[in-house]
Design a protein around this motif. Sequence first.
Motif, short mmCIF file in Angstrom:
data_model
loop_
_atom_site.label_atom_id
_atom_site.label_comp_id
_atom_site.label_asym_id
_atom_site.label_seq_id
_atom_site.Cartn_x
_atom_site.Cartn_y
_atom_site.Cartn_z
N ASN A 92 54.19 41.47 32.43
CA ASN A 92 53.27 43.24 33.01
C ASN A 92 52.13 43.49 32.65
OD1 ASN A 92 53.04 41.95 30.25
ND2 ASN A 92 53.94 43.55 29.12
N GLU A 93 50.92 42.16 32.24
CA GLU A 93 49.88 42.74 32.40
C GLU A 93 49.19 42.53 34.23
OE1 GLU A 93 45.24 41.14 30.89
OE2 GLU A 93 46.95 40.64 29.28
N PHE A 94 47.93 43.67 34.34
CA PHE A 94 47.25 43.79 35.16
C PHE A 94 46.21 44.34 35.46
CE2 PHE A 94 50.08 47.62 34.40
CZ PHE A 94 49.06 48.52 35.04
N CYS B 156 39.43 48.18 34.07
CA CYS B 156 40.15 48.58 33.14
C CYS B 156 40.95 47.07 32.85
CB CYS B 156 40.63 49.51 32.80
SG CYS B 156 39.37 50.61 32.79
N ARG B 157 41.85 46.84 31.52
CA ARG B 157 43.55 45.76 32.18
C ARG B 157 44.07 46.99 31.60
NH1 ARG B 157 43.73 40.78 32.09
NH2 ARG B 157 41.12 40.24 32.00
N SER B 158 45.08 46.57 31.91
CA SER B 158 46.06 47.48 30.79
C SER B 158 47.72 46.47 31.02
CB SER B 158 45.90 49.02 32.13
OG SER B 158 47.55 49.52 31.57
N THR B 159 48.30 46.77 30.86
CA THR B 159 50.28 46.47 30.97
C THR B 159 50.24 47.29 31.35
OG1 THR B 159 49.90 46.58 28.28
CG2 THR B 159 49.41 44.77 29.48
N SER B 160 51.69 47.10 31.61
CA SER B 160 53.14 48.15 32.22
C SER B 160 53.45 48.95 30.90
CB SER B 160 53.64 47.94 33.03
OG SER B 160 54.58 46.66 32.22
N THR B 161 53.26 48.15 29.52
CA THR B 161 54.86 48.61 28.70
C THR B 161 53.99 49.26 27.49
OG1 THR B 161 54.22 46.27 27.41
CG2 THR B 161 55.93 46.55 28.64
N ARG C 34 46.92 45.76 45.39
CA ARG C 34 47.96 46.25 46.08
C ARG C 34 46.99 47.60 45.93
NH1 ARG C 34 53.03 46.22 41.94
NH2 ARG C 34 54.21 44.08 42.60
N VAL C 35 47.15 48.15 46.32
CA VAL C 35 45.97 50.29 46.81
C VAL C 35 46.55 50.47 45.03
CG1 VAL C 35 46.11 51.94 47.40
CG2 VAL C 35 46.23 50.26 48.74
N GLY C 36 45.36 51.27 44.71
CA GLY C 36 45.20 51.74 43.46
C GLY C 36 45.75 53.26 44.18
N TYR C 37 45.74 54.18 43.08
CA TYR C 37 45.94 56.13 43.35
C TYR C 37 44.66 56.88 43.64
CZ TYR C 37 44.64 56.81 38.91
OH TYR C 37 43.23 56.84 37.43
N CYS C 38 43.72 56.20 43.77
CA CYS C 38 42.36 56.79 44.13
C CYS C 38 42.23 56.72 45.36
CB CYS C 38 40.99 56.01 43.34
SG CYS C 38 40.73 55.94 41.21
N ILE C 39 42.78 55.97 46.03
CA ILE C 39 42.30 55.62 47.29
C ILE C 39 43.30 56.92 48.13
CG2 ILE C 39 43.58 54.61 49.17
CD1 ILE C 39 40.88 53.37 48.07
N ILE C 40 45.04 56.83 47.37
CA ILE C 40 45.22 58.39 48.71
C ILE C 40 44.75 59.00 47.52
CG2 ILE C 40 47.92 58.88 48.19
CD1 ILE C 40 48.72 56.71 47.34
N LEU C 41 44.49 59.87 46.60
CA LEU C 41 43.75 60.97 46.59
C LEU C 41 42.65 61.09 46.85
CD1 LEU C 41 44.03 60.51 42.23
CD2 LEU C 41 45.64 62.02 44.28
N GLY C 42 41.57 60.24 47.40
CA GLY C 42 40.88 60.15 48.22
C GLY C 42 40.58 60.30 49.94
N TYR C 43 42.03 60.04 50.31
CA TYR C 43 42.38 59.68 51.84
C TYR C 43 42.80 61.55 51.21
CZ TYR C 43 42.49 55.64 54.43
OH TYR C 43 42.15 54.93 54.62
N ILE C 44 43.08 62.13 50.75
CA ILE C 44 43.81 63.51 50.81
C ILE C 44 43.59 64.52 49.96
CG2 ILE C 44 45.80 65.25 49.41
CD1 ILE C 44 47.14 62.94 49.32
N GLY C 45 41.69 64.62 49.07
CA GLY C 45 40.93 65.17 49.38
C GLY C 45 40.11 65.31 49.95
N ASP D 51 50.12 39.84 38.63
CA ASP D 51 50.66 38.17 38.60
C ASP D 51 49.87 37.74 38.36
OD1 ASP D 51 53.12 39.54 39.20
OD2 ASP D 51 52.92 39.30 41.57
N LEU D 52 48.53 37.50 37.46
CA LEU D 52 47.66 37.39 37.12
C LEU D 52 47.57 35.43 36.28
CD1 LEU D 52 45.46 39.83 35.28
CD2 LEU D 52 44.77 39.05 37.31
#
Length: 275
Positions: A55-57, A66-71, A165-176, A48-49
């Motif tokens: 769709n940009e985040f 990095c800048r990316s879009t969902s489409t 929002r929390v990124g997927y790296c946080i989840i992977l870091g916790y599991i690892g 929500d920039l």
Amino acid sequence: MPRRSTQEWIRLSLRTPGILIFGMVLAPCGWILNLTATVAPNWRTLNDLPNTPVNEFIQQGIWEICRSTSTDTRINCDLQDTTYFGNQIIEVAQGLMVASLIVTLIGLAVAIPGVRCWRDKPNWVVAGLGGLLIFLSGVMTIIPIAWYTHILEDISTVTPSVDVRVGYCIILGYIGGIFEIMGGAVMFIGICRCCGGKNRGETRIEEVTGPRFRNQKQPARRVEVPSLSRPRSSASSVPYSKDSLDEDVSFPRAKSPAAPSVNTSYSGRPYEADL
């Protein structure tokens, strides 16, 4: 009570103990997850920039933004944000995550010689030392991950953050990190013998060759001795007497067939019924 010596414990199998297999499987899996969490630019996302498409985040990691879009699958990672990289947590995370990867590799290199499955028994001291290093590497991963998550919305950046929002790296870091902590702790437990040696797959010698085996008497072996009281025949080498040969044999086929009976009433004159 005198301490038991290592000679009183034996291993019933040459297979690698389960705790070492458990640690050697979890440690590389945790290292791969931590490597992905370290290099991927997705520790948190800004959505929500203002003055941007819906769709940009923006994805923010500890090395790049990095800048990316969902489409669209294309990602632009040329963004610069000195305010974000100037935060203390970013510098700490960079150092601890890289150190964690290095310590994990050192721990695996130390543990592998102690887990040689083709030897009589593992080198528990070496394997336990490797497990301790793996455990410490997991702790070094959890510290920056937990700290970053705790101040997720308070990390300053030049981009106005509306929806963080929390990124997927946080989840992977916790599991690892959890994988490495569990694997290293289980391997380190093998440095001492506990639970009656079950953690090492060992058992006491007296449990294998205990009093029930030492005091058990062997049953007497029955030996059949042939009788030599009957005289042998002098005309034959067969160990039977002459009288035994005259006795009737009990087998039906060995008996001689009976002589056919003769009808004495027949006088040779044919009967009238036979004509």
